[in-house]
Design a protein around this motif. Structure first.
Motif: not given
Ligand SMILES: Cc1cc2nc3c(=O)[nH]c(=O)nc-3n(C[C@H](O)[C@H](O)[C@H](O)COP(=O)(O)O)c2cc1C
Length: 167
Positions: A141-167
């Motif tokens: 069966g399919d036990y993947r949860d796209p919403d959970r994956v996308r929520a994590w990806a948004r967290q990653v994006a926030e941290q990437v952006a924060a990293n960039r802001a720090q230079g």
């Protein structure tokens, strides 16, 4: 422009699809994002951050993810890295934080990864192969949860952006 690579090791395509969801989310957050089979990536130096995922088979992290981590270790040491695994054929990944298998834990330590996440997997009920068909009969069966994956990806994006802001 911030560039992000999402690389995956996948045998039956479901981890590749998770990588695609992560890539779409990162693109939606304004990052230039490539999604690629980990075995085909030659150079990571163009990227500011890398997300590396691998399917789980018999307690092992997919070999293409392992090899990617080894091959690019030097270049990745100066880059922000996130890892994920996909595998469990039940709802456990939705209900608890599943720690990385030892190979993914080693890669995480070696690369100084920011975080590792385990997502549920998918196995088609009509999967072929001796072991796979037996497993599919019980827990296919399919036990993947796209919403959970996308929520994590948004967290990653926030941290990437924060990293960039720090230079
Ligand atoms: C032979 C076999 C062994 C597996 N072993 C594991 C395992 O050890 N741990 C786990 O969480 N999932 C395990 N799985 C489930 C897979 O990780 C899951 O189907 C995953 O989504 C496969 O990813 P892929 O489609 O990218 O290859 C196994 C599946 C098969 C067919």
């Amino acid at each position: 422009m911030t560039r992000v690579l999402v690389a995956y090791g996948s045998k039956r395509g479901s981890t590749a699809e998770i990588a695609g969801w992560i890539g779409d989310t990162l693109r939606g957050q304004g990052f230039e994002t490539d999604v690629a089979d980990a075995a085909e990536v030659r150079d990571v130096t163009a990227y500011d951050a890398v997300v590396l995922g691998g399917a789980l088979y018999a307690g092992r992290w997919h070999k293409d993810a392992r090899r990617f981590a080894r091959r690019h270790a030097a270049a990745l040491s100066g880059r922000a890295v996130w890892l994920f695994s996909s595998g469990p054929l039940d709802r456990s990944a939705q209900e608890t934080e599943i720690p990385p298998v030892s190979q993914a834990a080693r890669a995480s330590a070696a690369l100084g990864a920011r975080e590792h996440r385990t997502f549920g997997g998918r196995l088609a009920r009509d999967a072929t192969g001796f072991l796979a068909s037996a497993i599919a009969e019980r827990t296919g069966g399919d036990y993947r949860d796209p919403d959970r994956v996308r929520a994590w990806a948004r967290q990653v994006a926030e941290q990437v952006a924060a990293n960039r802001a720090q230079g």
